[in-house]
Design a protein around this motif. Sequence first.
Motif, PDB file in Angstrom:
ATOM      1  N   LEU A 136      35.725  22.535 -10.114  1.00 39.86           N
ATOM      2  CA  LEU A 136      35.800  23.392  -8.923  1.00 39.86           C
ATOM      3  C   LEU A 136      34.939  24.635  -9.071  1.00 39.86           C
ATOM      4  CD1 LEU A 136      37.031  23.986  -6.165  1.00 39.86           C
ATOM      5  CD2 LEU A 136      39.024  24.966  -7.318  1.00 39.86           C
ATOM      6  N   ALA A 137      34.947  25.247 -10.241  1.00 41.17           N
ATOM      7  CA  ALA A 137      34.151  26.463 -10.452  1.00 41.17           C
ATOM      8  C   ALA A 137      32.663  26.193 -10.249  1.00 41.17           C
ATOM      9  CB  ALA A 137      34.410  27.012 -11.844  1.00 41.17           C
ATOM     10  N   SER A 138      32.223  25.008 -10.638  1.00 38.06           N
ATOM     11  CA  SER A 138      30.800  24.671 -10.465  1.00 38.06           C
ATOM     12  C   SER A 138      30.417  24.625  -8.993  1.00 38.06           C
ATOM     13  CB  SER A 138      30.499  23.317 -11.127  1.00 38.06           C
ATOM     14  OG  SER A 138      30.707  23.377 -12.523  1.00 38.06           O
ATOM     15  N   PHE A 139      31.308  24.125  -8.155  1.00 36.69           N
ATOM     16  CA  PHE A 139      31.017  24.058  -6.725  1.00 36.69           C
ATOM     17  C   PHE A 139      31.042  25.436  -6.064  1.00 36.69           C
ATOM     18  CE2 PHE A 139      32.693  19.671  -7.442  1.00 36.69           C
ATOM     19  CZ  PHE A 139      31.551  18.990  -7.083  1.00 36.69           C
ATOM     20  N   ILE A 140      31.702  26.390  -6.692  1.00 38.25           N
ATOM     21  CA  ILE A 140      31.830  27.726  -6.115  1.00 38.25           C
ATOM     22  C   ILE A 140      30.702  28.658  -6.562  1.00 38.25           C
ATOM     23  CG2 ILE A 140      33.341  29.773  -6.059  1.00 38.25           C
ATOM     24  CD1 ILE A 140      35.723  27.876  -6.366  1.00 38.25           C
ATOM     25  N   ALA A 141      30.052  28.339  -7.662  1.00 36.98           N
ATOM     26  CA  ALA A 141      29.119  29.281  -8.308  1.00 36.98           C
ATOM     27  C   ALA A 141      28.041  29.802  -7.362  1.00 36.98           C
ATOM     28  CB  ALA A 141      28.495  28.618  -9.530  1.00 36.98           C
ATOM     29  N   GLU A 142      27.441  28.928  -6.583  1.00 38.65           N
ATOM     30  CA  GLU A 142      26.360  29.373  -5.695  1.00 38.65           C
ATOM     31  C   GLU A 142      26.886  30.341  -4.639  1.00 38.65           C
ATOM     32  OE1 GLU A 142      22.907  27.542  -2.713  1.00 38.65           O
ATOM     33  OE2 GLU A 142      24.170  26.196  -3.892  1.00 38.65           O
ATOM     34  N   GLU A 143      28.056  30.056  -4.074  1.00 37.85           N
ATOM     35  CA  GLU A 143      28.649  30.948  -3.076  1.00 37.85           C
ATOM     36  C   GLU A 143      28.985  32.300  -3.712  1.00 37.85           C
ATOM     37  OE1 GLU A 143      32.030  28.915  -1.385  1.00 37.85           O
ATOM     38  OE2 GLU A 143      30.917  27.029  -1.299  1.00 37.85           O
ATOM     39  N   PHE A 144      29.474  32.261  -4.931  1.00 33.34           N
ATOM     40  CA  PHE A 144      29.818  33.498  -5.632  1.00 33.34           C
ATOM     41  C   PHE A 144      28.560  34.327  -5.885  1.00 33.34           C
ATOM     42  CE2 PHE A 144      31.110  36.270  -9.029  1.00 33.34           C
ATOM     43  CZ  PHE A 144      32.466  36.453  -8.856  1.00 33.34           C
ATOM     44  N   GLN A 145      27.488  33.668  -6.302  1.00 35.08           N
ATOM     45  CA  GLN A 145      26.241  34.368  -6.616  1.00 35.08           C
ATOM     46  C   GLN A 145      25.684  35.094  -5.397  1.00 35.08           C
ATOM     47  OE1 GLN A 145      24.139  34.249  -9.972  1.00 35.08           O
ATOM     48  NE2 GLN A 145      24.066  36.124  -8.760  1.00 35.08           N
ATOM     49  N   ALA A 146      25.957  34.560  -4.213  1.00 36.61           N
ATOM     50  CA  ALA A 146      25.455  35.188  -2.982  1.00 36.61           C
ATOM     51  C   ALA A 146      26.069  36.564  -2.746  1.00 36.61           C
ATOM     52  CB  ALA A 146      25.733  34.276  -1.780  1.00 36.61           C
ATOM     53  N   HIS A 147      27.153  36.887  -3.451  1.00 36.97           N
ATOM     54  CA  HIS A 147      27.832  38.166  -3.265  1.00 36.97           C
ATOM     55  C   HIS A 147      27.438  39.209  -4.307  1.00 36.97           C
ATOM     56  CE1 HIS A 147      30.775  37.029  -0.113  1.00 36.97           C
ATOM     57  NE2 HIS A 147      30.670  35.826  -0.641  1.00 36.97           N
ATOM     58  N   THR A 148      26.615  38.842  -5.270  1.00 36.67           N
ATOM     59  CA  THR A 148      26.342  39.779  -6.362  1.00 36.67           C
ATOM     60  C   THR A 148      24.937  39.563  -6.930  1.00 36.67           C
ATOM     61  OG1 THR A 148      27.086  40.531  -8.550  1.00 36.67           O
ATOM     62  CG2 THR A 148      27.388  38.195  -8.054  1.00 36.67           C
ATOM     63  N   GLN A 149      24.381  40.646  -7.483  1.00 40.82           N
ATOM     64  CA  GLN A 149      23.094  40.568  -8.192  1.00 40.82           C
ATOM     65  C   GLN A 149      23.321  40.293  -9.674  1.00 40.82           C
ATOM     66  OE1 GLN A 149      20.028  40.766  -6.641  1.00 40.82           O
ATOM     67  NE2 GLN A 149      21.309  40.696  -4.796  1.00 40.82           N
ATOM     68  N   ALA A 150      24.567  40.362 -10.114  1.00 40.02           N
ATOM     69  CA  ALA A 150      24.868  40.135 -11.527  1.00 40.02           C
ATOM     70  C   ALA A 150      24.722  38.655 -11.871  1.00 40.02           C
ATOM     71  CB  ALA A 150      26.282  40.606 -11.836  1.00 40.02           C
ATOM     72  N   LYS A 151      24.651  38.366 -13.161  1.00 40.99           N
ATOM     73  CA  LYS A 151      24.541  36.994 -13.623  1.00 40.99           C
ATOM     74  C   LYS A 151      25.885  36.290 -13.469  1.00 40.99           C
ATOM     75  CE  LYS A 151      22.289  33.636 -15.724  1.00 40.99           C
ATOM     76  NZ  LYS A 151      21.156  32.948 -15.078  1.00 40.99           N
ATOM     77  N   VAL A 152      25.854  35.038 -13.013  1.00 43.21           N
ATOM     78  CA  VAL A 152      27.069  34.257 -12.807  1.00 43.21           C
ATOM     79  C   VAL A 152      27.007  33.003 -13.665  1.00 43.21           C
ATOM     80  CG1 VAL A 152      28.476  32.979 -11.135  1.00 43.21           C
ATOM     81  CG2 VAL A 152      27.348  35.116 -10.453  1.00 43.21           C
ATOM     82  N   TYR A 153      28.068  32.787 -14.442  1.00 42.42           N
ATOM     83  CA  TYR A 153      28.174  31.612 -15.304  1.00 42.42           C
ATOM     84  C   TYR A 153      29.418  30.817 -14.923  1.00 42.42           C
ATOM     85  CZ  TYR A 153      24.931  34.101 -18.426  1.00 42.42           C
ATOM     86  OH  TYR A 153      23.856  34.772 -18.967  1.00 42.42           O
ATOM     87  N   VAL A 154      29.423  29.563 -15.331  1.00 39.76           N
ATOM     88  CA  VAL A 154      30.599  28.704 -15.208  1.00 39.76           C
ATOM     89  C   VAL A 154      31.066  28.357 -16.611  1.00 39.76           C
ATOM     90  CG1 VAL A 154      31.427  26.420 -14.497  1.00 39.76           C
ATOM     91  CG2 VAL A 154      29.950  27.746 -12.966  1.00 39.76           C
ATOM     92  N   LEU A 155      32.368  28.457 -16.852  1.00 38.34           N
ATOM     93  CA  LEU A 155      32.918  28.119 -18.166  1.00 38.34           C
ATOM     94  C   LEU A 155      32.931  26.606 -18.345  1.00 38.34           C
ATOM     95  CD1 LEU A 155      34.292  28.934 -20.812  1.00 38.34           C
ATOM     96  CD2 LEU A 155      36.496  28.841 -19.599  1.00 38.34           C
ATOM     97  N   THR A 156      32.219  26.119 -19.333  1.00 36.95           N
ATOM     98  CA  THR A 156      32.161  24.690 -19.606  1.00 36.95           C
ATOM     99  C   THR A 156      33.560  24.167 -19.939  1.00 36.95           C
ATOM    100  OG1 THR A 156      29.942  24.984 -20.522  1.00 36.95           O
ATOM    101  CG2 THR A 156      31.073  22.906 -21.015  1.00 36.95           C
ATOM    102  N   GLY A 157      34.006  23.189 -19.169  1.00 36.95           N
ATOM    103  CA  GLY A 157      35.321  22.603 -19.429  1.00 36.95           C
ATOM    104  C   GLY A 157      36.480  23.392 -18.861  1.00 36.95           C
ATOM    105  N   GLY A 158      36.214  24.545 -18.273  1.00 37.67           N
ATOM    106  CA  GLY A 158      37.252  25.328 -17.608  1.00 37.67           C
ATOM    107  C   GLY A 158      38.370  25.793 -18.518  1.00 37.67           C
ATOM    108  N   ASN A 159      39.512  26.042 -17.931  1.00 41.33           N
ATOM    109  CA  ASN A 159      40.655  26.581 -18.666  1.00 41.33           C
ATOM    110  C   ASN A 159      41.160  25.633 -19.743  1.00 41.33           C
ATOM    111  OD1 ASN A 159      40.806  28.970 -17.083  1.00 41.33           O
ATOM    112  ND2 ASN A 159      41.793  27.809 -15.458  1.00 41.33           N
TER     113      ASN A 159
END
Length: 525
Positions: free
Chosen positions: A438-461
């Motif tokens: 789920l986090a991978s599908f959200i990353a691009e939308e999240f990046q649109a809100h910030t200039q900071a670097k956005v990562y996804v945690l491999t394998g999640g929680n």
Amino acid sequence: MNTKDYAFVRNKLINKEEIAFLDVREEDPHAQEHPLFAANFPLSRIEVDAFGKLPRKDVPIVTLDDGEAYAALAAKKLLSLGYLDVSVYQGGVKAWKAAGGEVFKDVNVPSKSFGELVESKKHTPSLSAQEVKKLIDEKADVVIVDARRFDEYQTMSIPTGISVPGAELVLRVPDLAPNPNTRIIVNCAGRTRSIIGTQSLINAGIPNQVNALRNGTIGWTLAGQELDKGQSRKFRDVSNEVAHTAAERARSVADKANVKRASLADLAQWKLQSDRTTYFFDTRTPEEYETGHLPGFRSVPGGQLVQETEMVAPVRGARIVLIDPSGVRANMPASWLAQMAWDVYVLDNIKAADLTEQGPWKAPMPSLPIASEVDPKTLSQWLQSDSNTLVVDFSTHAMYTKGHIPGGWFALRSQLAAAFLKLPKADQYVLTSTPPELASFIAEEFQAHTQAKVYVLTGGNQAWAEAGFDLEKGATHLASPPLDRYKRPYEGTSVDPVAMQAYLDWEFGLVEQLGQDGTHHFWVL
């Protein structure tokens, strides 16, 4: 964007034609009011839910909101996932009501309203909380069986009660109460699973006297009586003789309900069929499923399937195929689904050698978008350094409170813009979730809100926990309100009695609402 109106949706339902009428709001606003067969299908989780719950790419899909613009966004996402017949319900819930459509509160309403219809037609016998407590206090010859999931039973249960989830009742009760003079009492948290469980035993011809605990643990609490907590009493394995008799009883009920039969040959044909939605469900316990199951079947224990049908089968008018090699836990749920107007089949003559797949069910998903990733070890180092890293968790609120990365913030994808106003500013953000995709599908939308670097945690929680890192419990950092989970008045041990009584009053009125809606085709054996 194509739009559809009240007449289109209603005609589909009246004619028993396939339609995925999807309320794409979060669960809490959905529970406030929605059409009877508008299945909750949150925009936040579309990519991880779509392929498993909408297996046919050209099924007619109509997305619904209440003016928040979620329906159009959901429709666009579904089109991008390859669905071909996607429309928005014009005007949302307000337009549905304006057209004369009935709206319902709460969740799992088709199943709950059906349960109330069953009781009204069959006059399912029940006992009050006070009457059941008197039997317990007098040490009467009585066995209390709890028809909910085991985790619900562990949270709170009737004293002396034994966990026997709904589809297991006809199979397990003869072993738990071999003396036909023993009275059986079936309980759940409220009403539906008590009614369906009790009526299942009666329909199957169990010789014992059977009663529902009227109003379940809610009724017990409102009577001022104490519930047990943390119990672990469960049903046990039964003999071949008991299992054989139970199978005959369940098959007889299924036949009376006109449940259809299927074979492995039918299964092969249906898996290739493109003009019909077919759901394949294994109704045994999750433990049995994981030991070995048929390829392509999802684990959905039968009692919960009857209780929460639209959560796993949102396409109304679809075909449902059930499997349980013993027969009982497929035939009994099938008998109820048939009465709920589903096109339901039971797969016969399944042998142990056919159950070639092992492990839990894995939801089919689209290919993951490309995103920058970070592994748990590196994230742990970042969090211990001065890197100004913020973890944002897009799991459900329930999963987040159960355990999350220390310092991590909870956010809902559907509330992302508002969440950013509450999130601390960071030099880099790490997104995580359960499931991890789920986090991978959200990353691009999240990046649109910030200039900071956005990562996804491999394998999640899950990967974080498996790496041995600590988890933090509780609702510690909320950037979004927990709209993804409607607080059920029958869950937990600290519910306001006024809310409990209001819930019961609502259930009592469901039969009248069914009549006003007129789209259900329910019937009672």
